[in-house]
Design a protein around this motif. Structure first.
Motif, PDB file in Angstrom:
ATOM      1  N   ALA A  40       0.760  -1.285   0.205  1.00 52.42           N
ATOM      2  CA  ALA A  40       0.055   0.019  -0.133  1.00 52.42           C
ATOM      3  C   ALA A  40       0.817   1.430  -0.144  1.00 52.42           C
ATOM      4  O   ALA A  40       0.490   2.404  -0.747  1.00 52.42           O
ATOM      5  N   GLY A  41       2.018   1.128   0.775  1.00 46.56           N
ATOM      6  CA  GLY A  41       2.749   2.175   0.736  1.00 46.56           C
ATOM      7  C   GLY A  41       3.502   2.448  -0.658  1.00 46.56           C
ATOM      8  O   GLY A  41       3.613   3.721  -1.055  1.00 46.56           O
ATOM      9  N   LEU A  42       3.974   1.479  -1.344  1.00 45.77           N
ATOM     10  CA  LEU A  42       4.358   1.696  -2.923  1.00 45.77           C
ATOM     11  C   LEU A  42       3.371   2.376  -3.395  1.00 45.77           C
ATOM     12  O   LEU A  42       3.709   3.203  -4.456  1.00 45.77           O
ATOM     13  N   ALA A  43       2.217   1.949  -3.628  1.00 46.33           N
ATOM     14  CA  ALA A  43       1.003   2.759  -4.226  1.00 46.33           C
ATOM     15  C   ALA A  43       0.660   4.107  -3.970  1.00 46.33           C
ATOM     16  O   ALA A  43      -0.095   4.555  -4.824  1.00 46.33           O
ATOM     17  N   CYS A  44       1.214   4.542  -3.081  1.00 47.25           N
ATOM     18  CA  CYS A  44       1.201   6.091  -2.636  1.00 47.25           C
ATOM     19  C   CYS A  44       2.277   6.753  -3.450  1.00 47.25           C
ATOM     20  O   CYS A  44       2.112   8.268  -3.514  1.00 47.25           O
ATOM     21  N   GLU A  45       3.069   6.261  -4.169  1.00 42.94           N
ATOM     22  CA  GLU A  45       4.209   7.039  -5.004  1.00 42.94           C
ATOM     23  C   GLU A  45       3.795   7.215  -6.279  1.00 42.94           C
ATOM     24  O   GLU A  45       3.298   6.316  -6.928  1.00 42.94           O
ATOM     25  N   GLU A  46       3.888   8.498  -6.830  1.00 47.67           N
ATOM     26  CA  GLU A  46       3.825   9.116  -8.054  1.00 47.67           C
ATOM     27  C   GLU A  46       4.336   8.152  -9.242  1.00 47.67           C
ATOM     28  O   GLU A  46       3.631   7.914 -10.167  1.00 47.67           O
ATOM     29  N   GLU A  47       5.591   7.907  -8.847  1.00 43.00           N
ATOM     30  CA  GLU A  47       6.277   7.139 -10.019  1.00 43.00           C
ATOM     31  C   GLU A  47       5.909   5.804 -10.079  1.00 43.00           C
ATOM     32  O   GLU A  47       6.378   5.174 -11.150  1.00 43.00           O
ATOM     33  N   ILE A  48       5.145   5.084  -9.418  1.00 42.06           N
ATOM     34  CA  ILE A  48       5.051   3.759  -9.404  1.00 42.06           C
ATOM     35  C   ILE A  48       3.539   3.539  -9.950  1.00 42.06           C
ATOM     36  O   ILE A  48       2.558   4.049  -9.453  1.00 42.06           O
ATOM     37  N   SER A  49       3.491   2.703 -10.946  1.00 40.21           N
ATOM     38  CA  SER A  49       2.111   2.341 -11.505  1.00 40.21           C
ATOM     39  C   SER A  49       1.299   1.593 -10.647  1.00 40.21           C
ATOM     40  O   SER A  49       1.687   0.542 -10.336  1.00 40.21           O
ATOM     41  N   SER A  50       0.196   1.748 -10.441  1.00 39.69           N
ATOM     42  CA  SER A  50      -0.750   1.155  -9.500  1.00 39.69           C
ATOM     43  C   SER A  50      -2.224   1.474  -9.943  1.00 39.69           C
ATOM     44  O   SER A  50      -2.522   2.504 -10.432  1.00 39.69           O
ATOM     45  N   ARG A  51      -3.038   0.571  -9.465  1.00 38.11           N
ATOM     46  CA  ARG A  51      -4.380   0.786  -9.822  1.00 38.11           C
ATOM     47  C   ARG A  51      -5.463  -0.082  -8.911  1.00 38.11           C
ATOM     48  O   ARG A  51      -4.733  -1.220  -8.165  1.00 38.11           O
ATOM     49  N   ILE A  52      -6.720   0.355  -8.469  1.00 38.28           N
ATOM     50  CA  ILE A  52      -7.617  -0.466  -7.743  1.00 38.28           C
ATOM     51  C   ILE A  52      -8.607  -0.891  -8.616  1.00 38.28           C
ATOM     52  O   ILE A  52      -8.975  -0.071  -9.436  1.00 38.28           O
ATOM     53  N   VAL A  53      -9.033  -2.200  -8.803  1.00 38.75           N
ATOM     54  CA  VAL A  53     -10.053  -2.558  -9.405  1.00 38.75           C
ATOM     55  C   VAL A  53     -11.169  -2.913  -8.400  1.00 38.75           C
ATOM     56  O   VAL A  53     -11.102  -3.721  -7.642  1.00 38.75           O
ATOM     57  N   VAL A  54     -12.591  -2.159  -8.613  1.00 31.91           N
ATOM     58  CA  VAL A  54     -13.647  -2.366  -7.726  1.00 31.91           C
ATOM     59  C   VAL A  54     -14.669  -3.320  -8.702  1.00 31.91           C
ATOM     60  O   VAL A  54     -15.018  -2.955  -9.544  1.00 31.91           O
ATOM     61  N   THR A  55     -15.007  -4.456  -7.917  1.00 29.23           N
ATOM     62  CA  THR A  55     -16.026  -5.262  -8.201  1.00 29.23           C
ATOM     63  C   THR A  55     -17.427  -4.849  -7.900  1.00 29.23           C
ATOM     64  O   THR A  55     -17.756  -4.676  -6.799  1.00 29.23           O
ATOM     65  N   GLY A  67      -3.702   4.956  -9.766  1.00 27.73           N
ATOM     66  CA  GLY A  67      -3.072   5.532  -8.438  1.00 27.73           C
ATOM     67  C   GLY A  67      -2.388   6.770  -8.850  1.00 27.73           C
ATOM     68  O   GLY A  67      -2.367   6.902  -9.931  1.00 27.73           O
ATOM     69  N   PRO A  68      -1.607   7.393  -7.905  1.00 30.47           N
ATOM     70  CA  PRO A  68      -1.284   6.828  -6.575  1.00 30.47           C
ATOM     71  C   PRO A  68      -2.567   6.996  -5.595  1.00 30.47           C
ATOM     72  O   PRO A  68      -3.463   7.795  -5.948  1.00 30.47           O
ATOM     73  N   LEU A  82      -6.105  -4.230  -4.954  1.00 31.24           N
ATOM     74  CA  LEU A  82      -4.900  -3.161  -5.339  1.00 31.24           C
ATOM     75  C   LEU A  82      -3.980  -4.153  -6.191  1.00 31.24           C
ATOM     76  O   LEU A  82      -3.413  -4.992  -5.873  1.00 31.24           O
ATOM     77  N   LEU A  83      -3.638  -3.631  -7.251  1.00 30.77           N
ATOM     78  CA  LEU A  83      -2.392  -4.001  -8.068  1.00 30.77           C
ATOM     79  C   LEU A  83      -1.179  -3.303  -8.196  1.00 30.77           C
ATOM     80  O   LEU A  83      -1.657  -1.910  -8.668  1.00 30.77           O
ATOM     81  N   VAL A  84      -0.217  -3.456  -8.002  1.00 28.45           N
ATOM     82  CA  VAL A  84       0.977  -2.368  -8.356  1.00 28.45           C
ATOM     83  C   VAL A  84       2.159  -3.289  -9.067  1.00 28.45           C
ATOM     84  O   VAL A  84       2.495  -4.427  -8.900  1.00 28.45           O
ATOM     85  N   GLN A  85       2.475  -2.584 -10.155  1.00 25.40           N
ATOM     86  CA  GLN A  85       3.365  -3.030 -11.164  1.00 25.40           C
ATOM     87  C   GLN A  85       4.836  -2.933 -10.761  1.00 25.40           C
ATOM     88  O   GLN A  85       5.030  -1.820  -9.944  1.00 25.40           O
ATOM     89  N   ARG A 275       9.515  -1.546 -19.876  1.00 21.64           N
ATOM     90  CA  ARG A 275       8.122  -0.767 -19.812  1.00 21.64           C
ATOM     91  C   ARG A 275       7.740   0.171 -18.573  1.00 21.64           C
ATOM     92  O   ARG A 275       7.195   1.322 -19.092  1.00 21.64           O
ATOM     93  N   PHE A 276       8.337  -0.187 -17.553  1.00 19.28           N
ATOM     94  CA  PHE A 276       8.127   0.629 -16.347  1.00 19.28           C
ATOM     95  C   PHE A 276       9.515   1.104 -15.855  1.00 19.28           C
ATOM     96  O   PHE A 276      10.580   1.057 -16.037  1.00 19.28           O
ATOM     97  N   GLU A 277       9.067   2.345 -15.245  1.00 23.26           N
ATOM     98  CA  GLU A 277      10.355   3.283 -14.845  1.00 23.26           C
ATOM     99  C   GLU A 277      11.096   2.638 -13.900  1.00 23.26           C
ATOM    100  O   GLU A 277      10.744   1.683 -13.035  1.00 23.26           O
ATOM    101  N   LEU A 278      12.509   2.752 -14.008  1.00 19.75           N
ATOM    102  CA  LEU A 278      13.318   2.287 -12.893  1.00 19.75           C
ATOM    103  C   LEU A 278      13.580   3.002 -11.699  1.00 19.75           C
ATOM    104  O   LEU A 278      13.375   4.270 -11.764  1.00 19.75           O
ATOM    105  N   ASP A 279      13.940   2.504 -10.629  1.00 21.34           N
ATOM    106  CA  ASP A 279      14.491   3.167  -9.346  1.00 21.34           C
ATOM    107  C   ASP A 279      15.860   3.470  -9.416  1.00 21.34           C
ATOM    108  O   ASP A 279      16.663   2.816  -8.986  1.00 21.34           O
ATOM    109  N   ILE A 280      16.315   4.732 -10.346  1.00 27.53           N
ATOM    110  CA  ILE A 280      17.791   5.028 -10.554  1.00 27.53           C
ATOM    111  C   ILE A 280      18.349   5.508  -9.112  1.00 27.53           C
ATOM    112  O   ILE A 280      17.568   6.228  -8.429  1.00 27.53           O
ATOM    113  N   CYS A 281      19.515   4.775  -8.982  1.00 29.56           N
ATOM    114  CA  CYS A 281      20.055   5.084  -7.616  1.00 29.56           C
ATOM    115  C   CYS A 281      21.578   6.185  -7.837  1.00 29.56           C
ATOM    116  O   CYS A 281      22.596   5.402  -7.699  1.00 29.56           O
TER     117      CYS A 281
END
Length: 378
Positions: A40-55, A67-68, A82-85, A275-281
């Motif tokens: 859930a904390g990762l899904a708060c981040e702008e640069e991380i691709s996330s989504r919630i699917v409601v049935t 998200g976020p 909740l799905l986080v890529q 396809r997804f952004e990397l966590d450049i260090c």
């Protein structure tokens, strides 16, 4: 450490890209690499691709919220997921789970998606265009998998991955450590029975559209591909393109596939991209050769950031590596050194010291660390 219990080579021969299969207890004593609150904390981040699917209550409609996310209270206790890529890019403790599937080549690997689902949560019946291993962590989920066929898209939307209900050929409740493998084109649907964490490891290959687009760009960039169609006979009718000439024109494209100098660079760059952004260090100050040598002598190891692809091409006539869509030429580097560099995710201190003996590799390591694609660790 995550160790698969099934024979991976037998799996490739019998099931890989052929048939779906349930691999019961593919992991013994499976431990979730990430907790629900950390996800859930990762899904708060702008640069991380996330989504919630409601049935929806009638279970015939699934609403997607991108998200976020700052808060989850509004979604209640059931009927959402909740799905986080690309969790492996951002959460290093998940990398060992990815490593368990490196019996398949890195260029195919897409990402590790992690989902947290409440009871009756799911994303609906759908078809993916990639291979996926679904690993069950905490909780239980019921899965149905149908056969390949002409499945109608839900709502008549041909661009939607959702399909109408299907007749299952697999019906199973996955428990912790179980794995469900699904090749491209097979409809499937999951329903959560209790609070559950699941892991989807996806493998993807480029499409014809992607290949042709990248090839065209490469030919233009290199001022290549100027050959035109010629023939020694013409059709008798002025308004027709003969079958022979249709095939001859298209053969120009087929000939490019026989000329490695035309496609290898393009292919290496394409397949090493994410396809997804990397966590450049990136560090605060760039290193030089002497500084890197000193920290290695002091016992440091060198690690790849999560999700980074380091590839080489078999029978490449140039000594080089492809890393994150870029080409790194490496003169005076042996084939064995290229193999070791491409295959090794974490260079422990001993291996890092050995590689540093080669100046070309030492300079590459400095460059990659300064780009934030590798980093130093104790």
């Amino acid at each position: 450490m995550y160790q698969l219990t099934f024979d991976t080579q037998a799996f490739i021969k019998k099931h890989w890209q052929q048939t779906p299969v349930v691999l019961t207890q593919a992991f013994e004593d499976f431990v979730d690499p990430i907790a629900a609150d950390e996800l859930a904390g990762l899904a708060c981040e702008e640069e991380i691709s996330s989504r919630i699917v409601v049935t929806e209550a009638n279970q015939n409609q699934w609403n997607v919220i991108q998200g976020p996310f700052e808060d989850y209270d509004a979604y209640g206790e059931t009927h959402w997921q909740l799905l986080v890529q690309a969790v492996n890019h951002w959460y290093p403790d998940s990398q060992p789970l990815v490593d368990a599937f490196r019996f398949l080549p890195d260029w195919r690997f897409d990402d590790l998606m992690v989902s947290f689902a409440t009871p009756l949560g799911g994303v609906g019946p759908h078809i993916d265009n990639y291979d996926v291993f679904i690993i069950q962590g905490e909780g239980e989920r019921r899965w149905k998998v149908g056969n390949k066929g002409d499945h109608k898209r839900r709502g008549g939307d041909e661009n939607s991955p959702l399909v109408e209900d299907f007749e299952p050929i697999i019906g199973v409740v996955l428990k912790k450590g179980d794995v469900l493998y699904i090749p491209p084109g097979y409809p499937h649907c999951g329903e959560t029975l209790s609070l559950a964490i699941s892991y989807s490891i996806g493998f993807r290959a480029p499409s014809q559209q992607e290949l042709l687009t990248q090839l065209a760009d490469s030919l233009i960039d290199n001022n290549s591909g100027h050959q035109r169609f010629t023939s020694d006979s013409e059709a008798l009718e002025p308004g027709i393109v003969s079958q022979e000439q249709q095939q001859g024109i298209m053969q120009l494209l087929a000939e490019l596939a026989t000329q490695p100098e035309k496609y290898q660079t393009m292919l290496g760059k394409l397949l090493s991209q994410n396809r997804f952004e990397l966590d450049i260090c990136e560090g605060e100050e760039p290193l030089d050769l002497e500084e890197l040598q000193q920290v290695i002598e002091d016992g440091a190891s060198i690690l790849r950031i999560g999700g980074l692809k380091v590839l080489r091409l078999e029978n490449d006539n140039i000594s080089r590596l492809f890393i994150n869509g870029e080409v790194f030429a490496l003169e005076n580097v042996t084939e064995a050194e290229l193999v070791s560099f491409a295959n090794t995710v974490n260079l422990d201190n001993e291996l890092a010291a050995t590689m540093f003996d080669n100046l070309a590799i030492a300079e590459l390591l400095v460059e990659l660390i300064n780009q934030g694609l590798y980093y130093l660790a104790e």
